[in-house]
Write a protein that holds these residues in place. Structure first.
Motif, PDB file in Angstrom:
ATOM      1  N   TYR A 106       3.232  13.995   0.692  1.00 12.49           N
ATOM      2  CA  TYR A 106       4.255  14.739   1.419  1.00 12.49           C
ATOM      3  C   TYR A 106       5.472  14.947   0.517  1.00 12.49           C
ATOM      4  O   TYR A 106       5.746  14.129  -0.366  1.00 12.49           O
ATOM      5  CB  TYR A 106       4.658  13.977   2.684  1.00 12.49           C
ATOM      6  N   ARG A 107       6.173  16.039   0.765  1.00  9.47           N
ATOM      7  CA  ARG A 107       7.356  16.331  -0.043  1.00  9.47           C
ATOM      8  C   ARG A 107       8.435  15.262   0.111  1.00  9.47           C
ATOM      9  O   ARG A 107       9.186  14.978  -0.808  1.00  9.47           O
ATOM     10  CB  ARG A 107       7.919  17.702   0.348  1.00  9.47           C
ATOM     11  N   SER A 108       8.521  14.670   1.299  1.00 10.17           N
ATOM     12  CA  SER A 108       9.547  13.664   1.561  1.00 10.17           C
ATOM     13  C   SER A 108       9.161  12.276   1.064  1.00 10.17           C
ATOM     14  O   SER A 108       9.942  11.334   1.188  1.00 10.17           O
ATOM     15  CB  SER A 108       9.829  13.607   3.067  1.00 10.17           C
ATOM     16  N   GLY A 109       7.959  12.144   0.500  1.00 10.28           N
ATOM     17  CA  GLY A 109       7.510  10.844   0.004  1.00 10.28           C
ATOM     18  C   GLY A 109       6.478  10.203   0.922  1.00 10.28           C
ATOM     19  O   GLY A 109       6.062  10.796   1.924  1.00 10.28           O
ATOM     20  N   PRO A 110       6.024   8.969   0.628  1.00 12.44           N
ATOM     21  CA  PRO A 110       4.994   8.307   1.421  1.00 12.44           C
ATOM     22  C   PRO A 110       5.434   8.107   2.877  1.00 12.44           C
ATOM     23  O   PRO A 110       6.604   7.858   3.162  1.00 12.44           O
ATOM     24  CB  PRO A 110       4.820   6.952   0.721  1.00 12.44           C
ATOM     25  N   TYR A 111       4.458   8.236   3.771  1.00 11.38           N
ATOM     26  CA  TYR A 111       4.691   8.015   5.199  1.00 11.38           C
ATOM     27  C   TYR A 111       4.052   6.679   5.553  1.00 11.38           C
ATOM     28  O   TYR A 111       2.820   6.537   5.549  1.00 11.38           O
ATOM     29  CB  TYR A 111       4.086   9.145   6.019  1.00 11.38           C
ATOM     30  N   CYS A 112       4.887   5.670   5.857  1.00 14.03           N
ATOM     31  CA  CYS A 112       4.399   4.314   6.102  1.00 14.03           C
ATOM     32  C   CYS A 112       4.956   3.781   7.416  1.00 14.03           C
ATOM     33  O   CYS A 112       6.179   3.697   7.578  1.00 14.03           O
ATOM     34  CB  CYS A 112       4.789   3.388   4.966  1.00 14.03           C
ATOM     35  N   ARG A 113       4.065   3.447   8.342  1.00 13.71           N
ATOM     36  CA  ARG A 113       4.486   2.900   9.647  1.00 13.71           C
ATOM     37  C   ARG A 113       3.568   1.760  10.076  1.00 13.71           C
ATOM     38  O   ARG A 113       2.384   1.780   9.789  1.00 13.71           O
ATOM     39  CB  ARG A 113       4.471   4.006  10.711  1.00 13.71           C
TER      40      ARG A 113
ATOM     41  N   ALA B 152       0.821  -1.217   0.000  1.00 14.96           N
ATOM     42  CA  ALA B 152       0.000   0.000   0.000  1.00 14.96           C
ATOM     43  C   ALA B 152       0.850   1.260   0.000  1.00 14.96           C
ATOM     44  O   ALA B 152       0.369   2.343  -0.351  1.00 14.96           O
ATOM     45  CB  ALA B 152      -0.930  -0.006   1.212  1.00 14.96           C
ATOM     46  N   CYS B 153       2.102   1.129   0.402  1.00 13.87           N
ATOM     47  CA  CYS B 153       2.999   2.287   0.484  1.00 13.87           C
ATOM     48  C   CYS B 153       3.492   2.635  -0.919  1.00 13.87           C
ATOM     49  O   CYS B 153       4.412   2.014  -1.452  1.00 13.87           O
ATOM     50  CB  CYS B 153       4.176   1.954   1.402  1.00 13.87           C
TER      51      CYS B 153
ATOM     52  N   THR C 128      -0.142   7.872   2.872  1.00 14.43           N
ATOM     53  CA  THR C 128      -0.015   7.521   4.289  1.00 14.43           C
ATOM     54  C   THR C 128      -0.553   6.117   4.501  1.00 14.43           C
ATOM     55  O   THR C 128      -1.679   5.805   4.081  1.00 14.43           O
ATOM     56  CB  THR C 128      -0.794   8.492   5.189  1.00 14.43           C
ATOM     57  N   VAL C 129       0.262   5.268   5.133  1.00 12.63           N
ATOM     58  CA  VAL C 129      -0.139   3.892   5.435  1.00 12.63           C
ATOM     59  C   VAL C 129       0.221   3.619   6.895  1.00 12.63           C
ATOM     60  O   VAL C 129       1.399   3.639   7.263  1.00 12.63           O
ATOM     61  CB  VAL C 129       0.570   2.872   4.518  1.00 12.63           C
TER      62      VAL C 129
END
Length: 285
Positions: free
Chosen positions: A278-285, A251-252, A257-258
């Motif tokens: 986001y400018r920094s790329g996908p946020y996945c946690r 999903a990332c 956002t994941v």
């Protein structure tokens, strides 16, 4: 001195010549004539292009003709009035019945009629503008999704087309291949979709992506045999944990956002997926 040397050389040459003429082929420097070869004994021996083979021997070296196939004989014996031959008696498959073609075309027309966001894999209906109780909430051009890439949703989910397209890509490229052997997967358990609220329902927090129609929460996956793989229980043990981790990772990219059970206590029982970028790329946690 010179005369003695010449005499010795002459004598040695005469001895060598006499020895060569009287010696056997094994010790002689003179080549021996090639013995005659029986061509009939050359079965399995390579013959060069220059080799002349007698006509009688050449006839025996030709391969045998391949026997006629039993299927061909059976097909030839059939009546010419038969419009087509079945796979049991012919190399050709049965012709597709016209009724089946009409059924397939009707199904495609039905799917195309019920599709949204310009993709036949996204089934649902447009619902137009959805206002929100808070100014930051609402969806301009909302759709209500009932199935994605042939996989049903446990309940209709409202979102924008960008989120629906990302969900379709995720299901097609990650969810379905991951559960191919165990499933196939036939339904996504929807925990939440559009809702005008703050993040994690915390007072004073920013408006959630759910309130903008750009998020969906998935809590489980239903297989064709009725088995349900939940995020809450499956994340704790294999093989479900391995498969759910692969799905979460898939999903990332489609989503910005994941969040899963490893992110915080608010996401222990579901995957949160939204299309915020986001400018920094996908946020996945």
């Amino acid at each position: 001195m010179r005369r003695t040397r010449r005499t010795a050389l002459s004598l040695a040459a005469a001895i060598i010549a006499g020895t060569a003429s009287a010696s056997s082929p094994e010790v002689s420097l003179v080549p021996v004539a090639r013995p005659s070869v029986d061509l009939a004994s050359l079965s399995g021996v390579y013959l060069s292009a220059q080799t002349v083979v007698p006509a009688a021997l050449s006839a025996t070296m030709r391969p045998e003709l391949r026997p006629v196939s039993a299927q061909i004989l059976a097909a030839a014996a059939r009546s010419v009035d038969v419009p087509f031959l079945g796979p049991d008696t012919s190399l050709k498959p049965y012709m597709r019945p016209g009724s089946l073609e009409q059924q397939i075309l009707f199904k495609k027309r039905k799917l195309r009629k019920g599709s949204v966001c310009g993709d036949i894999g996204i089934q649902g209906k447009p619902v137009g503008s959805v206002p929100g109780k808070i100014k930051a909430c609402g969806i301009k051009d909302a759709v209500q999704i009932t199935s994605i890439s042939g996989v049903a949703l446990s309940r209709p989910a409202t979102m924008d087309c960008g989120t629906a397209i990302a969900l379709n890509k995720w299901v097609d490229k990650a969810v379905k291949p991951t559960f191919k052997r165990r499933g196939p997967v036939v339904e996504l358990q929807v925990a939440a979709h559009y809702a005008c609220r703050t993040r994690n329902n915390q007072k004073g927090a920013r408006v959630s992506e759910h309130g903008k129609g750009r998020a969906i929460d998935i809590s489980g996956f239903t297989m064709a045999d009725g088995e349900v793989v939940t995020v809450l229980n499956g994340w704790r043990k294999n093989p479900s944990k391995k498969q759910l981790t692969k799905i979460w990772r898939g999903a990332c990219g489609p989503f910005g956002t994941v969040l899963g059970p490893n992110s915080d206590r608010y996401h222990q029982n579901h995957f949160h997926l939204d299309t915020a970028r986001y400018r920094s790329g996908p946020y996945c946690r």
